[in-house]
Design a protein around this motif. Structure first.
Motif, PDB file in Angstrom:
ATOM      1  N   HIS B 149       0.806  -1.219   0.000  1.00 37.89           N
ATOM      2  CA  HIS B 149       0.000   0.000   0.000  1.00 37.89           C
ATOM      3  C   HIS B 149       0.837   1.265   0.000  1.00 37.89           C
ATOM      4  N   GLU B 150       2.156   1.113   0.230  1.00 34.88           N
ATOM      5  CA  GLU B 150       3.012   2.295   0.280  1.00 34.88           C
ATOM      6  C   GLU B 150       3.468   2.743  -1.099  1.00 34.88           C
ATOM      7  N   PHE B 151       3.031   2.027  -2.152  1.00 34.29           N
ATOM      8  CA  PHE B 151       3.553   2.336  -3.483  1.00 34.29           C
ATOM      9  C   PHE B 151       2.492   2.937  -4.381  1.00 34.29           C
ATOM     10  N   SER B 152       2.952   3.799  -5.305  1.00 34.33           N
ATOM     11  CA  SER B 152       2.051   4.328  -6.324  1.00 34.33           C
ATOM     12  C   SER B 152       1.820   3.246  -7.372  1.00 34.33           C
ATOM     13  N   GLY B 153       0.828   3.465  -8.242  1.00 31.54           N
ATOM     14  CA  GLY B 153       0.494   2.475  -9.259  1.00 31.54           C
ATOM     15  C   GLY B 153       1.684   2.102 -10.142  1.00 31.54           C
ATOM     16  N   GLY B 154       2.456   3.107 -10.548  1.00 28.86           N
ATOM     17  CA  GLY B 154       3.580   2.846 -11.431  1.00 28.86           C
ATOM     18  C   GLY B 154       4.650   2.004 -10.752  1.00 28.86           C
ATOM     19  N   LEU B 181      -2.765   2.888 -15.133  1.00 26.43           N
ATOM     20  CA  LEU B 181      -1.755   3.894 -14.772  1.00 26.43           C
ATOM     21  C   LEU B 181      -2.042   5.226 -15.451  1.00 26.43           C
ATOM     22  N   ASP B 182      -1.501   6.290 -14.853  1.00 28.44           N
ATOM     23  CA  ASP B 182      -1.610   7.615 -15.448  1.00 28.44           C
ATOM     24  C   ASP B 182      -0.780   7.687 -16.718  1.00 28.44           C
ATOM     25  N   VAL B 183      -1.186   8.560 -17.642  1.00 28.41           N
ATOM     26  CA  VAL B 183      -0.507   8.583 -18.932  1.00 28.41           C
ATOM     27  C   VAL B 183       0.986   8.858 -18.820  1.00 28.41           C
ATOM     28  N   SER B 184       1.393   9.754 -17.900  1.00 23.21           N
ATOM     29  CA  SER B 184       2.820  10.066 -17.843  1.00 23.21           C
ATOM     30  C   SER B 184       3.604   8.883 -17.285  1.00 23.21           C
TER      31      SER B 184
END
Lengths: 621, 318
Positions: B149-154, B181-184
């Motif tokens: 849970h400490e990580f972003s999707g990427g 994921l977000d586009v960037s």
């Protein structure tokens, strides 16, 4: 852990339960070393003494035994038996539930039908039957109580495990070569353990009560040993003449069960992940407003967002989700708002009619004007008149915005009825016309279907029909096609475009997809970390983006027809909006950044209709 | 050399038998299909929801036993539906990076599992291998002691890729690896995947609903519709010169900058009902070129010019 305790004690009843149970436990633990009289010494001459007579604090029973001593020893026994029964029931029931839920299919069917059969018997009858078969005695009573509670755990845990077993991390474990047994032990059980603990904490009181019941009937503890149930049973004969002897164990049972249940409920609520984010405190119907600064003056736009600030307050952290956003739309115009997750685009949209959940959301500045009227300062009644009537929303996931238990026709009718007095037959005709407007085939028969009977594309059409129900002036569409397949997306976008031209609707279209913006929107605003970094006519922005972020965002999205290639990725991650760097929020990821970028606030500047928030823009605007 | 060879693979899910009478015919999630993937190739698989792409993927990695057909990986045929046997040859990267990591395990425990259970590697060797893999996908070693849970999707998706690499597979099935994921961030992950492929000599099956992403990463593309392959061909030409009307519909529907907004399909059509499949070509009901033969005879996949095969009675002229 600290957080858990804080949440637990915020619930006053749970705190009370904790204190009472703590005192009882302390007394029980100290029982062996307290200067108590022997609980088994009978003294027939001192029967039924009242409290504080002859050194018996709680008096004596029908055989002249000290009540206080018997009460504490009995409480100890009752607690131990109840706890052991709960532990046994939880262990056996959870094992059954985990196995049934994990393997599913026939295993699940056989096990759960057997559990159903056990549950079909009245539990006390079943417990009596078990004791009758095994013979009376405290151990047998314990087994009986545990056995009748096994189905409760089995069913609860099975339900959780069924969803867990379908999760992707279980598939991943299988692909890592783990055996079923190992997956159950290392992947499934740690995730159901909290549920087991919660189920135990809410049932343990009940089990103490059931054991006491069996003892009361003489099937549990056998004389001279006494638990609370058998004390009550022995006192029953003198209930009328000496009620005090029954009151003592009765009050103790009451206190124990009550405190355990209150504490158990508190533990359950405190462990609920939804409570941690404060979601269980029901949000207000409108977002709280605390504006300090001056309120921007009126404009002649249909809808204008003026220097809007929306924050989320969670604990000590303040998330500046929207940090001074200004937007406007005219009739028949489509404005695209583009940004990544966390850029504040959805919060901006929800702030327009103050739909941001409060707590934790607070609008701290700016104004939103619909036809000149400020909606941030408006009363709840005024806002309700506007919501869904003049300003309507379309959300991303039509399955979660439509009510699953009502036919779509009823939901459409309700959307109209809230704002206008229309007869029943007219409502139905109007709903059919709306479904036809959004090009749903066989509208006359579709009106009586439930949301789950429709495909995702059809449901989103219903969502749009609902937004159109009261002929709004503005539609705010928050990623309305993200969850849909491409062929359906194309249909929905074409539909929105037609409606805008037919009815002169203004649309605020929120998305992360440049292709969609290019096809539908006249103007576009690019958001990053809660602020607009660039705005202008769609064609110009796509051809000559001025902000480095816009330029690089466009570059890193592959476009159909360009073939296989390496994409120009943006390094790093978008910032978290509770700790924004000074100056440009994009500077840490920008290859053109200079020290000046991080020194002071950079204004959104440029010649209308374009503007950019950058001191070293790619293009002069 | 062929890395993956699929022959007549199909999956039919049985339906519950009613109290009286015979069981109804099952749902044919994947109809018999055959294809192969060369070493070092990326095969893109596109299709809309319900086309059978996830069922196909689950069969390929052994999470689901096929009803019929053969899967050969590097000339070996692993047992039917035994993930442990498949695991060393083929791995899977999931769509939702966060739900593919057990919330109650540290990243180190997640990473160790394939090394321990597939390769019975001793502890010291495992640590070295994990360090090596983390360096390959540019993840910090300090992440190992943390929880998902400490990580972003990427970041979580990078960890998912690292876990797949730990099994040292020849082929990786990427099931919508960037759509959450977000586009960037999406571009970062796609570039990492391309880089890993060349460095480690991997073969990819890239499943996505996003045609632009598939085109950007694939050598060949396979288009699925209603459980069948309707067209397969080179990525650089299949969307520009589709032969099957469905491929054309997909390509025309993708939002492209500079193309005016038109609905390529004005009728409010819906996918065919899997419980009551139509006879003949499943696309006939939505197809502008459909004739009587399309509604009675199921078209076979056949060669249509260079490196392109389509299943259509009336293919579009190139």
């Amino acid at each position: 852990m600290n957080r858990f305790l804080k949440l637990l004690f915020r619930n006053r009843l749970a705190a009370m339960g904790f204190v009472v149970l703590g005192l009882i436990l302390l007394a029980v633990i100290l029982t062996p070393i307290l200067p108590l009289q022997d609980p088994y010494t009978t003294e027939l001459g001192a029967r039924f003494k009242g409290p504080f007579e002859d050194g018996h604090i709680l008096g004596t029973d029908h055989l002249g035994r000290d009540q206080l001593s018997r009460l504490l020893w009995g409480t100890q026994l009752s607690l131990m038996v109840g706890f052991a029964a709960a532990l046994m029931a939880a262990a056996i029931g959870s094992t059954i539930g985990v196995i049934a839920g994990y393997f599913g299919g026939r295993v699940d069917n056989v096990i759960m039908r057997a559990v159903d059969i056990v549950m079909a018997f009245p539990y006390i009858l079943l417990a009596l039957a078990i004791v009758a078969a095994l013979g009376p005695g405290l151990l047998n009573a314990l087994i009986a109580i545990a056995a009748v509670n096994v189905p409760f755990f089995a069913r609860n845990i099975r339900g959780i495990v069924v969803t867990l077993a379908g999760r992707e991390f279980v598939d991943a474990a299988r692909l890592s070569g783990m055996s079923n047994t190992r997956i159950i032990i290392t992947e499934i059980v740690p995730n159901v353990l909290p549920v087991i603990v919660i189920a135990m904490s809410t049932t343990i009181g009940w089990m103490i009560l059931e054991t006491a019941g069996l003892s009361f009937l003489g099937l549990g503890s056998q004389p001279p040993q006494a638990d609370l149930g058998s004390m009550l049973g022995e006192a029953r004969a003198a209930l009328i003449t000496h009620p005090f002897t029954s009151v003592v164990p009765g009050v103790m049972i009451f206190l124990i069960v009550m405190s355990i249940n209150l504490l158990g409920d508190g533990v359950r609520d405190a462990l609920d992940p939804r409570l941690k984010s404060g979601a269980l405190s029901r949000p207000l119907p409108v977002t709280t407003v605390k504006r300090d600064g001056p309120i921007p003056a009126e404009t002649d736009d249909l809808l204008a967002v003026q220097d809007l600030h929306t924050q989320f307050h969670a604990g000590n952290r303040v998330f500046r989700a929207v940090g001074g956003v200004s937007l406007s739309v005219r009739p028949g115009e489509c404005l695209g708002v583009i940004g990544e997750s966390g850029s504040g685009k959805s919060v901006t949209a929800l702030s327009i009619t103050r739909l941001v959940a409060s707590p934790p959301g607070i609008i701290t500045g700016g104004a939103v004007r619909f036809q000149g009227r400020d909606m941030i300062g408006a009363s709840y009644e005024d806002l309700r008149q506007i919501r869904g009537d003049k300003v309507a929303y379309i959300f991303q996931d039509p399955l979660s915005t439509l009510h699953p238990l009502y036919r779509i026709g009823e939901q459409l009718a309700e959307a109209i009825r809230v704002h206008h007095k229309v007869g029943k037959e007219d409502l139905r005709q109007r709903a059919i016309a709306l479904l036809k407007d959004v090009r749903i085939p066989n509208a006359e028969s579709r009106i009586d279907t439930y949301p789950h009977e429709m495909s995702g594309g059809m449901r989103q059409r219903v969502g749009i029909a609902m937004a159109l129900a009261n002929e709004p002036e503005v539609i705010i569409a928050d990623e309305p096609t993200t969850a849909l397949d491409v062929t359906v997306q194309a249909q929905i976008l074409a539909l929105l475009n037609d409606l805008r031209q037919e009815k002169g609707l203004a649309i605020v279209f929120i998305t992360h997809d440049f292709g969609v913006v290019a096809q539908l929107c006249d103007r576009v605003a690019v958001m990053y970390a809660g602020r607009i970094v660039e705005t202008g006519p769609t064609g110009q922005i796509l051809d000559t983006p001025a902000h480095p972020y816009t330029k690089r965002l466009i570059a890193c999205v592959p476009e159909l027809g360009q073939g296989k290639r390496v994409l120009a990725a943006i390094p790093g991650l978008p910032p978290v909006v509770d700790d924004l760097p000074p100056g440009c929020a994009f500077a840490p990821r920008c290859d053109k950044a200079q020290p000046a970028c991080s020194e002071r606030d950079i204004p959104l500047a440029g010649q209308a209709p374009r503007a950019v928030r950058c001191i070293y823009p790619e293009e002069a605007v | 050399m062929v890395a993956l060879d699929v022959e007549n693979l199909s999956k039919t899910f049985p339906r519950a038998r009613p109290l009286f009478g015979a069981a109804p015919p099952g749902v044919r999630a994947v109809r018999p299909m055959s294809f192969d993937v060369e070493h070092g190739e990326t095969l893109g698989i596109v299709g809309e929801s319900g086309c059978g792409k996830s069922t196909l993927a689950r069969m390929l990695v052994g999470l689901l036993a096929p009803s019929e057909g053969e899967i050969q990986i590097d000339g070996q045929s692993p047992g039917k539906g035994d993930p442990a046997e498949f695991g060393k040859l083929i791995q899977y990267v999931f769509q939702d990076p966060n739900s593919s990591l057990n919330p109650r395990k540290t990243i180190k425990q997640v990473m160790e599992a394939p090394l321990k259970h597939l390769y019975q590697m001793p502890s010291a060797q495992r640590d070295d291998r994990i360090r090596e893999i983390f360096a390959t996908v540019s993840l910090r070693e300090s992440f190992l002691e943390r929880y998902p849970h400490e990580f972003s999707g990427g970041q979580a998706q990078r960890i998912g890729i690292a876990r797949a690499l730990a099994a040292d597979p020849r082929i990786i099935v990427l099931d919508e690896p960037v759509s959450a994921l977000d586009v960037s961030v999406q571009a970062q992950v796609l570039n990492l995947l391309a880089d890993l492929k060349t460095r480690l000599g991997l073969t990819y099956l890239f499943i996505s609903h996003d045609l632009a992403v598939v085109e950007a990463v694939s050598d060949r593309v396979m288009v699925l519709y209603f459980g069948s392959v309707v067209e397969i061909g080179r990525a650089d030409s299949i969307f520009a010169h589709p032969r099957h009307p469905y491929t054309k519909l997909l390509a025309d529907s993708a939002p492209v900058v500079g193309r005016p907004l038109t609905a390529p399909e004005q009728k409010g059509t819906e996918l065919p009902d899997p419980l009551d499949p139509p006879p003949g070509c499943a696309f006939a009901g939505r197809c502008p070129k459909a004739t009587d033969i399309c509604r009675t005879d199921e078209p076979e996949l056949r060669d249509m010019g260079e490196d392109q095969r389509a299943a259509c009675h009336h293919p579009i002229d190139p």
